[in-house]
Enzyme design. Structure first.
Site, mmCIF file in Angstrom:
data_model
loop_
_atom_site.group_PDB
_atom_site.id
_atom_site.type_symbol
_atom_site.label_atom_id
_atom_site.label_comp_id
_atom_site.label_asym_id
_atom_site.label_seq_id
_atom_site.Cartn_x
_atom_site.Cartn_y
_atom_site.Cartn_z
ATOM 1 N N ASP A 197 5.113 -11.667 0.846
ATOM 2 C CA ASP A 197 5.902 -10.588 1.448
ATOM 3 C C ASP A 197 6.958 -11.184 2.348
ATOM 4 O O ASP A 197 6.655 -12.045 3.188
ATOM 5 C CB ASP A 197 5.007 -9.709 2.336
ATOM 6 C CG ASP A 197 4.108 -8.771 1.552
ATOM 7 O OD1 ASP A 197 4.637 -7.903 0.841
ATOM 8 O OD2 ASP A 197 2.875 -8.916 1.667
ATOM 9 N N HIS B 125 8.803 -2.087 3.556
ATOM 10 C CA HIS B 125 7.813 -1.196 4.151
ATOM 11 C C HIS B 125 7.169 -1.870 5.355
ATOM 12 O O HIS B 125 7.375 -3.054 5.606
ATOM 13 C CB HIS B 125 6.741 -0.820 3.126
ATOM 14 C CG HIS B 125 6.024 -1.994 2.522
ATOM 15 N ND1 HIS B 125 6.633 -2.876 1.650
ATOM 16 C CD2 HIS B 125 4.755 -2.445 2.662
ATOM 17 C CE1 HIS B 125 5.762 -3.792 1.276
ATOM 18 N NE2 HIS B 125 4.612 -3.568 1.886
ATOM 19 N N ASP C 139 -4.832 -3.921 5.409
ATOM 20 C CA ASP C 139 -3.686 -4.350 6.216
ATOM 21 C C ASP C 139 -4.137 -4.953 7.543
ATOM 22 O O ASP C 139 -4.290 -4.255 8.539
ATOM 23 C CB ASP C 139 -2.759 -3.171 6.519
ATOM 24 C CG ASP C 139 -1.798 -2.895 5.377
ATOM 25 O OD1 ASP C 139 -1.856 -3.617 4.361
ATOM 26 O OD2 ASP C 139 -0.989 -1.968 5.507
ATOM 27 N N GLU D 25 5.143 -0.057 -3.154
ATOM 28 C CA GLU D 25 4.980 0.654 -4.426
ATOM 29 C C GLU D 25 5.925 1.836 -4.554
ATOM 30 O O GLU D 25 6.229 2.521 -3.567
ATOM 31 C CB GLU D 25 3.527 1.154 -4.545
ATOM 32 C CG GLU D 25 2.538 0.004 -4.578
ATOM 33 C CD GLU D 25 1.082 0.408 -4.411
ATOM 34 O OE1 GLU D 25 0.212 -0.372 -4.846
ATOM 35 O OE2 GLU D 25 0.793 1.481 -3.847
ATOM 36 N N LYS E 102 6.785 -2.357 -8.467
ATOM 37 C CA LYS E 102 5.346 -2.110 -8.487
ATOM 38 C C LYS E 102 5.036 -0.616 -8.508
ATOM 39 O O LYS E 102 5.582 0.158 -7.725
ATOM 40 C CB LYS E 102 4.707 -2.763 -7.261
ATOM 41 C CG LYS E 102 3.196 -2.755 -7.292
ATOM 42 C CD LYS E 102 2.635 -3.617 -6.162
ATOM 43 C CE LYS E 102 1.144 -3.409 -6.017
ATOM 44 N NZ LYS E 102 0.639 -4.052 -4.793
ATOM 45 N N HIS F 214 -6.029 6.014 -9.298
ATOM 46 C CA HIS F 214 -7.039 6.187 -10.342
ATOM 47 C C HIS F 214 -8.001 7.332 -10.081
ATOM 48 O O HIS F 214 -8.731 7.740 -10.953
ATOM 49 C CB HIS F 214 -7.816 4.879 -10.520
ATOM 50 C CG HIS F 214 -8.506 4.416 -9.279
ATOM 51 N ND1 HIS F 214 -9.743 4.891 -8.906
ATOM 52 C CD2 HIS F 214 -8.123 3.555 -8.306
ATOM 53 C CE1 HIS F 214 -10.094 4.321 -7.762
ATOM 54 N NE2 HIS F 214 -9.135 3.508 -7.371
ATOM 55 N N THR G 76 -1.397 -2.368 -10.775
ATOM 56 C CA THR G 76 -2.503 -2.876 -9.985
ATOM 57 C C THR G 76 -3.839 -2.366 -10.532
ATOM 58 O O THR G 76 -3.890 -1.800 -11.607
ATOM 59 C CB THR G 76 -2.285 -2.494 -8.499
ATOM 60 O OG1 THR G 76 -3.368 -2.979 -7.726
ATOM 61 C CG2 THR G 76 -2.185 -0.999 -8.330
ATOM 62 N N GLU H 186 -1.987 -7.006 -10.951
ATOM 63 C CA GLU H 186 -2.645 -7.457 -9.722
ATOM 64 C C GLU H 186 -4.004 -6.768 -9.652
ATOM 65 O O GLU H 186 -4.222 -5.768 -10.315
ATOM 66 C CB GLU H 186 -1.851 -7.018 -8.474
ATOM 67 C CG GLU H 186 -0.468 -7.581 -8.378
ATOM 68 C CD GLU H 186 0.304 -7.029 -7.166
ATOM 69 O OE1 GLU H 186 -0.312 -6.384 -6.281
ATOM 70 O OE2 GLU H 186 1.520 -7.242 -7.131
ATOM 71 N N ASN H 187 -4.873 -7.289 -8.806
ATOM 72 C CA ASN H 187 -6.064 -6.525 -8.451
ATOM 73 C C ASN H 187 -5.744 -5.688 -7.223
ATOM 74 O O ASN H 187 -4.880 -6.061 -6.424
ATOM 75 C CB ASN H 187 -7.265 -7.444 -8.204
ATOM 76 C CG ASN H 187 -6.980 -8.555 -7.226
ATOM 77 O OD1 ASN H 187 -6.026 -9.307 -7.404
ATOM 78 N ND2 ASN H 187 -7.788 -8.659 -6.191
ATOM 79 N N ALA H 188 -6.457 -4.559 -7.072
ATOM 80 C CA ALA H 188 -6.172 -3.661 -5.953
ATOM 81 C C ALA H 188 -6.928 -4.071 -4.695
ATOM 82 O O ALA H 188 -6.407 -3.961 -3.593
ATOM 83 C CB ALA H 188 -6.543 -2.230 -6.328
ATOM 84 N N LEU H 189 -8.170 -4.519 -4.867
ATOM 85 C CA LEU H 189 -9.020 -4.830 -3.718
ATOM 86 C C LEU H 189 -9.543 -6.262 -3.845
ATOM 87 O O LEU H 189 -9.648 -6.801 -4.948
ATOM 88 C CB LEU H 189 -10.205 -3.849 -3.667
ATOM 89 C CG LEU H 189 -9.842 -2.354 -3.590
ATOM 90 C CD1 LEU H 189 -11.096 -1.488 -3.681
ATOM 91 C CD2 LEU H 189 -9.072 -2.025 -2.305
ATOM 92 N N ARG I 275 -6.779 -11.993 -2.498
ATOM 93 C CA ARG I 275 -5.739 -12.652 -1.772
ATOM 94 C C ARG I 275 -6.249 -13.980 -1.285
ATOM 95 O O ARG I 275 -7.448 -14.163 -1.127
ATOM 96 C CB ARG I 275 -5.365 -11.692 -0.640
ATOM 97 C CG ARG I 275 -4.608 -12.154 0.504
ATOM 98 C CD ARG I 275 -4.404 -11.125 1.615
ATOM 99 N NE ARG I 275 -3.864 -9.835 1.279
ATOM 100 C CZ ARG I 275 -2.564 -9.524 1.213
ATOM 101 N NH1 ARG I 275 -1.660 -10.442 1.466
ATOM 102 N NH2 ARG I 275 -2.176 -8.321 0.923
#
Ligand SMILES: *[C@@H]1O[C@H](CO)[C@@H](O)[C@H](O)[C@H]1NC(C)=O
Ligand SMILES: *[C@@H]1O[C@H](CO)[C@@H](O)[C@H](O)[C@H]1NC(C)=O
Length: 434
Positions: free
Chosen positions: A55, A94, A102, A186, A296, A301, A343, A381-384, A409
């Site tokens: 970022d 953002h 975060d 996003e 993105k 979901h 994602t 990407e993965n979300a979590l 991450r």
């Protein structure tokens, strides 16, 4: 024959990138624990990782309007380069903070925040009057509210300045720029802010700022129904509602399928589409063609298997009444030469709570299909956060044809023991994919 096989393996490989830690830079711009980071980057490169995603925060890099400072990122990218890794930079327009995972607090630049004291439409506003300060509202994209510039101009100027500052790294070290198009980067509305929402609520419409309402009023008038131009649906529940305890998201009457419902959802999603197109068009105009541009799309979901797709709709994804927002995005991305980033590639339907009609696997295949139909590149990407081999197998199972996968991450949990070997095995498996 041998050459053919080797070529196939190389061409078919899915490069794996790793998302950098959120606290990689200290507040003064210095690198947080540089010795450790350097070690990690070398370890990643040794395992065959392709690059890192980083970022580049607006709040850090444009402290005064049109006064840019990318020094901290140049130092960081130098270290990445020394480790032999590439960079995918995220133009993060953002705020960092206020969303899942975060561990940071980087608001938008103070001159953007203070412009909102004269123009409250700068912030997305919900039906209760709550303002969201994560990202400048798309409804002011063409208003000169930001110290005389429009948000679209400010994004374009920033991208030019970034490109200039990075010089001949653009297209070599920095292979990709993912352009931030909303909260969390996003292309969506901030419909599920953690301050007001908990999983798996349907989320809230963000069309109550003054500029949003005047836009809605003009659209309703032009459509011949001025009475539809004063507000969003008054029966669509609240952030934490389920679709079935609202009138709007269930069958009959003034629901999402009614003429009013169709008008509103089209208007709301068309504004989001136009925002994406306008920002990406400007990004393509100022970034060198040697850099891949990506956008993105969020993985909404929950309620995916409910006929109303309520959570997708409140975020601006109109996928009801015969509309397919994912296909519209994919077609637009392809026309502009932009990669479709999605994602939640690690998620399975059965690992989600059974009372939220979740369909992460359906969404992944639907968006992959949309990109394929349009001819747009698709990356994931993965979300979590996850470290278990089950998550990696799920990603592998949906990775054919993927341009790249970015693992979220990097951190101390990832870099040792079984967590590390699971990851390293995954990186190897992805090299022989497709
Ligand atoms: C630019 O940022 C660097 C690192 O964050 C800082 O040390 C330097 O003082 C800044 N330069 C200016 C002109 O503010
Ligand atoms: C592996 O990850 C888990 C979190 O899923 C963490 O609790 C554990 O400490 C990690 N292992 C190592 C060796 O860091």
């Amino acid at each position: 024959m041998l050459l053919g096989c080797v070529l196939f393996a190389v061409v078919g490989a899915v490069p794996v990138n790793v998302m950098m830690p959120l606290d990689v830079l200290n507040d003064d711009g210095s690198i947080n624990n540089p010795t450790q980071l350097q070690g990690w980057l070398k370890q990643l490169a040794g395992a065959g990782v392709h690059g890192v995603m980083q970022d580049v925060w607006w709040g850090y890099t444009e402290p005064c309007a049109k006064g840019y400072n990318f020094t901290a990122y140049k130092n960081l990218f130098n270290m990445v380069q020394s480790a032999g890794l590439k960079v995918a930079a995220v133009a993060s327009f953002h705020q960092c903070g206020g969303n899942v995972g975060d561990a940071c607090n980087i608001p938008l630049p103070s001159w953007v925040v203070s412009s909102a004291s004269q123009h409250s439409g700068v912030w997305y506003t919900d039906v209760h009057g709550n303002q969201d300060k994560e990202y400048v509202s798309l409804f002011v994209d063409s208003q000169s509210y930001l110290c005389g510039r429009t948000p679209l101009q400010a994004y374009q100027d920033w991208l030019s300045a970034f490109s200039f500052a990075m010089g001949n790294w653009m297209g070599s070290l920095i292979e990709e720029v993912q352009v931030g198009l909303g909260p969390c980067g996003e292309l969506r509305y901030p419909s599920y802010q953690l301050a007001h929402w908990s999983f798996c609520g349907i989320g809230g419409m963000q069309c109550y700022g003054p500029d949003a309402l005047s836009n809605l009023e003009a659209a309703a008038t032009a459509y011949g129904h001025p009475e539809w131009g004063h507000a969003g649906p008054n029966n669509c529940g609240d952030y934490d509602s389920t679709p079935d305890n609202t009138g709007f998201w269930t069958g009959g009457g003034d629901n999402y399928q009614s003429p009013y419902g169709q008008f509103f959802l089209s208007w709301y999603s068309n504004q989001l589409y136009a925002h994406g197109k306008n920002v990406l068009t400007r990004a393509k105009a100022v970034l060198p063609s040697s850099v891949t541009v990506a956008a993105k799309v969020a993985g909404l979901h929950w309620w995916e298997k409910h006929p109303s797709h309520a959570a997708e709709c409140t975020a601006g994804y109109n996928v009801v009444n015969g509309n397919n927002m994912y296909q519209m995005f994919a077609t637009m991305f392809d026309q502009l030469g932009v990669i479709f980033d999605f994602t939640c590639l690690e998620m399975t339907d059965y690992s989600q709570p059974s009372n939220c009609d979740c369909g992460p696997q359906e969404l992944v295949s639907e968006t992959e299909q949309a990109a394929w139909n349009a001819g747009a590149g698709y990356a994931g990407e993965n979300a979590l956060n996850f470290y278990d081999s089950g998550g990696y197998s799920q990603v592998e199972s949906v990775s054919s044809g993927l341009r790249a996968f970015t693992y979220l991450r990097l951190g101390s949990d990832l870099m040792s023991g079984g967590n590390w070997s699971n990851f390293a095995n995954f990186v190897q498996a992805m090299r022989y994919k497709n």
